[in-house]
Design a protein around this motif. Structure first.
Motif, PDB file in Angstrom:
ATOM      1  N   PRO A   1      32.015  -9.876  41.822  1.00 29.09           N
ATOM      2  CA  PRO A   1      31.755 -11.324  41.810  1.00 29.09           C
ATOM      3  C   PRO A   1      32.108 -12.020  43.114  1.00 29.09           C
ATOM      4  N   TYR A   2      32.899 -11.306  43.969  1.00 22.02           N
ATOM      5  CA  TYR A   2      33.375 -11.900  45.215  1.00 22.02           C
ATOM      6  C   TYR A   2      32.927 -11.074  46.413  1.00 22.02           C
ATOM      7  N   LEU A   3      32.827 -11.744  47.546  1.00 23.10           N
ATOM      8  CA  LEU A   3      32.817 -11.083  48.842  1.00 23.10           C
ATOM      9  C   LEU A   3      34.240 -11.247  49.384  1.00 23.10           C
ATOM     10  N   VAL A   4      34.980 -10.161  49.410  1.00 24.53           N
ATOM     11  CA  VAL A   4      36.361 -10.194  49.893  1.00 24.53           C
ATOM     12  C   VAL A   4      36.342  -9.895  51.386  1.00 24.53           C
ATOM     13  N   THR A   5      36.824 -10.820  52.204  1.00 20.81           N
ATOM     14  CA  THR A   5      36.762 -10.637  53.649  1.00 20.81           C
ATOM     15  C   THR A   5      37.624  -9.444  54.080  1.00 20.81           C
ATOM     16  N   LYS A   6      37.201  -8.803  55.161  1.00 22.82           N
ATOM     17  CA  LYS A   6      37.805  -7.520  55.523  1.00 22.82           C
ATOM     18  C   LYS A   6      39.292  -7.635  55.865  1.00 22.82           C
ATOM     19  N   ASP A   7      39.753  -8.823  56.284  1.00 20.89           N
ATOM     20  CA  ASP A   7      41.174  -8.975  56.596  1.00 20.89           C
ATOM     21  C   ASP A   7      42.048  -8.837  55.357  1.00 20.89           C
ATOM     22  N   GLU A   8      41.445  -8.952  54.164  1.00 17.04           N
ATOM     23  CA  GLU A   8      42.192  -8.833  52.911  1.00 17.04           C
ATOM     24  C   GLU A   8      42.313  -7.375  52.449  1.00 17.04           C
ATOM     25  N   VAL A   9      41.587  -6.469  53.095  1.00 18.45           N
ATOM     26  CA  VAL A   9      41.544  -5.075  52.649  1.00 18.45           C
ATOM     27  C   VAL A   9      42.131  -4.191  53.751  1.00 18.45           C
ATOM     28  N   GLU A  10      43.329  -3.691  53.504  1.00 16.03           N
ATOM     29  CA  GLU A  10      44.031  -2.934  54.532  1.00 16.03           C
ATOM     30  C   GLU A  10      43.305  -1.647  54.888  1.00 16.03           C
ATOM     31  N   ASN A  11      42.845  -0.911  53.892  1.00 18.25           N
ATOM     32  CA  ASN A  11      42.175   0.365  54.154  1.00 18.25           C
ATOM     33  C   ASN A  11      41.045   0.566  53.156  1.00 18.25           C
ATOM     34  N   PRO A  12      39.796   0.250  53.534  1.00 11.16           N
ATOM     35  CA  PRO A  12      38.678   0.417  52.598  1.00 11.16           C
ATOM     36  C   PRO A  12      38.383   1.877  52.276  1.00 11.16           C
ATOM     37  N   HIS A  13      39.004   2.800  53.020  1.00 12.07           N
ATOM     38  CA  HIS A  13      38.767   4.228  52.798  1.00 12.07           C
ATOM     39  C   HIS A  13      39.787   4.852  51.854  1.00 12.07           C
ATOM     40  N   ASP A  14      40.564   4.027  51.150  1.00  7.30           N
ATOM     41  CA  ASP A  14      41.484   4.555  50.143  1.00  7.30           C
ATOM     42  C   ASP A  14      41.680   3.532  49.031  1.00  7.30           C
ATOM     43  N   LEU A  15      40.593   3.211  48.355  1.00  8.64           N
ATOM     44  CA  LEU A  15      40.617   2.251  47.258  1.00  8.64           C
ATOM     45  C   LEU A  15      40.246   2.959  45.957  1.00  8.64           C
ATOM     46  N   GLY A  16      40.937   2.609  44.886  1.00  6.11           N
ATOM     47  CA  GLY A  16      40.538   3.102  43.578  1.00  6.11           C
ATOM     48  C   GLY A  16      39.229   2.474  43.152  1.00  6.11           C
ATOM     49  N   ILE A  17      38.334   3.281  42.568  1.00 12.79           N
ATOM     50  CA  ILE A  17      37.036   2.783  42.113  1.00 12.79           C
ATOM     51  C   ILE A  17      36.752   3.377  40.742  1.00 12.79           C
ATOM     52  N   ARG A  18      36.363   2.504  39.798  1.00 10.42           N
ATOM     53  CA  ARG A  18      36.108   2.950  38.431  1.00 10.42           C
ATOM     54  C   ARG A  18      34.840   2.289  37.893  1.00 10.42           C
ATOM     55  N   LEU A  19      34.182   2.990  36.977  1.00  7.54           N
ATOM     56  CA  LEU A  19      33.126   2.378  36.177  1.00  7.54           C
ATOM     57  C   LEU A  19      33.515   2.522  34.720  1.00  7.54           C
ATOM     58  N   ILE A  20      33.421   1.395  33.998  1.00  5.20           N
ATOM     59  CA  ILE A  20      33.818   1.328  32.598  1.00  5.20           C
ATOM     60  C   ILE A  20      32.585   0.939  31.791  1.00  5.20           C
ATOM     61  N   LEU A  21      32.219   1.785  30.832  1.00  2.46           N
ATOM     62  CA  LEU A  21      31.052   1.547  29.989  1.00  2.46           C
ATOM     63  C   LEU A  21      31.529   1.330  28.557  1.00  2.46           C
ATOM     64  N   ASN A  22      31.335   0.129  28.066  1.00  3.15           N
ATOM     65  CA  ASN A  22      31.757  -0.215  26.701  1.00  3.15           C
ATOM     66  C   ASN A  22      33.228   0.108  26.463  1.00  3.15           C
ATOM     67  N   GLY A  23      34.049  -0.148  27.483  1.00  4.69           N
ATOM     68  CA  GLY A  23      35.477   0.075  27.364  1.00  4.69           C
ATOM     69  C   GLY A  23      35.934   1.480  27.680  1.00  4.69           C
ATOM     70  N   ASN A  24      35.016   2.399  27.937  1.00  9.36           N
ATOM     71  CA  ASN A  24      35.351   3.791  28.246  1.00  9.36           C
ATOM     72  C   ASN A  24      35.197   4.051  29.739  1.00  9.36           C
ATOM     73  N   VAL A  25      36.213   4.618  30.361  1.00 10.04           N
ATOM     74  CA  VAL A  25      36.167   4.926  31.788  1.00 10.04           C
ATOM     75  C   VAL A  25      35.259   6.129  32.010  1.00 10.04           C
ATOM     76  N   MET A  26      34.176   5.918  32.770  1.00  9.54           N
ATOM     77  CA  MET A  26      33.207   6.978  33.035  1.00  9.54           C
ATOM     78  C   MET A  26      33.345   7.542  34.450  1.00  9.54           C
ATOM     79  N   GLN A  27      33.711   6.697  35.395  1.00 13.42           N
ATOM     80  CA  GLN A  27      33.956   7.118  36.767  1.00 13.42           C
ATOM     81  C   GLN A  27      35.342   6.645  37.165  1.00 13.42           C
TER      82      GLN A  27
END
Length: 284
Positions: free
Chosen positions: A187-213
């Motif tokens: 929902p947001y564009l987070v400016t790059k100064d707010e993200v210390e390391n974009p190459h080590d972020l947790g990323i998940r996909l949740i489908l109907n409450g179930n974690v798929m990725q």
């Protein structure tokens, strides 16, 4: 900063989020455009105005509906097989160079907007992705300078019709990825100064409450600077262009049995430090 766009009768307008409140950029600083892409094109010149909006801007009194932060990007560039775990689950050999394709801009939707299942596909899949937003124009950008061209990051979902992408004669990557509503962002564009390391972020996909990725961007095969340098050898990158950086393991078509989206589903992409993007799934 968390930049957004919101719907008005005259089209989307750019704003900033402060303590949960929405503050219109142009209303508070007329030097700033109403369009977020145009604000990004101002480059460093926009920062003094943006900081003043954050510090003393007046919030909107009414409740608004957020749209995609960049509602009308000129380019939607995508990367295939950019996570080691996704390459492994598909049985693919990691490519020696980035695999690049694109989506049409008419795929773009925002938070809470519906992903519409096309009548022409029975195998619509999800793909959680970190989206890089370009902040300045450049061609043949050196890899060591590439991060200077990044404005920030968003959550994205590279929705894919697998029967078109994989089973049509010769493959139809472009069309399989480009049905309308197949690129939720925000929902947001987070400016790059707010993200210390974009190459080590947790990323998940949740489908109907179930974690798929459930992975981390440390699984990238090709870094953000490498992708920017590679693509800009071919075309000029411009403010507001989007780069979907690939998806981790856990996509639907690799599961046994396969999992494809159906009407009534709710899909959420959650990225550490960036936010959570939620979209329902609707019938054709």
């Amino acid at each position: 900063m968390r930049l957004v766009s919101y719907a008005t009768p005259d089209g989307p307008r750019a704003a900033i989020v402060r303590d949960g409140e929405i503050i219109d950029l142009h209303q508070n600083e007329p030097a700033l455009a109403t369009d977020l892409g145009a604000v990004l094109a101002m480059g460093e010149d926009a920062w003094p105005f943006l900081k003043r909006v954050v510090e003393r801007g007046n919030a909107l009194a009414e409740t608004v509906r957020l749209t995609a932060p960049i509602p009308r990007p000129r380019k939607v560039i995508c990367v295939g097989l950019n996570y080691a775990d996704h390459a492994a689950e598909t049985g693919a050999t990691p490519p020696p160079e980035p695999v690049i394709f694109n989506k049409f801009p008419t795929t773009i939707i925002g938070p809470e907007e519906a992903i519409h299942l096309p009548a022409d596909s029975n195998e619509v899949d999800y793909e959680a992705e970190l989206v890089v937003v370009i902040g300045r124009s450049g061609r043949r950008i050196p890899e060591q300078e590439a991060m200077r061209y990044v404005a920030g990051y968003m959550c994205g979902n590279d929705v894919s019709a697998r029967d078109w992408q994989l089973k049509k004669p010769g493959g139809q990557w472009l069309l399989g990825k480009s049905f309308d509503t197949f690129a939720p962002t925000g929902p947001y564009l987070v400016t790059k100064d707010e993200v210390e390391n974009p190459h080590d972020l947790g990323i998940r996909l949740i489908l109907n409450g179930n974690v798929m990725q459930d992975s981390r961007t440390s699984q990238f095969l090709f870094s953000i600077p490498r992708l920017i340098a590679y693509v800009s050898r071919v075309c000029t990158l411009e403010p507001g262009d989007l780069i979907f950086t690939g998806t981790p393991g856990g996509v639907g078509f690799t599961r046994n049995p396969p999992v494809f989206l159906k009407a009534g589903d709710v899909v959420e992409v959650e990225i550490e430090g960036i936010g959570k993007l939620r979209n329902p799934v609707a019938a054709p």
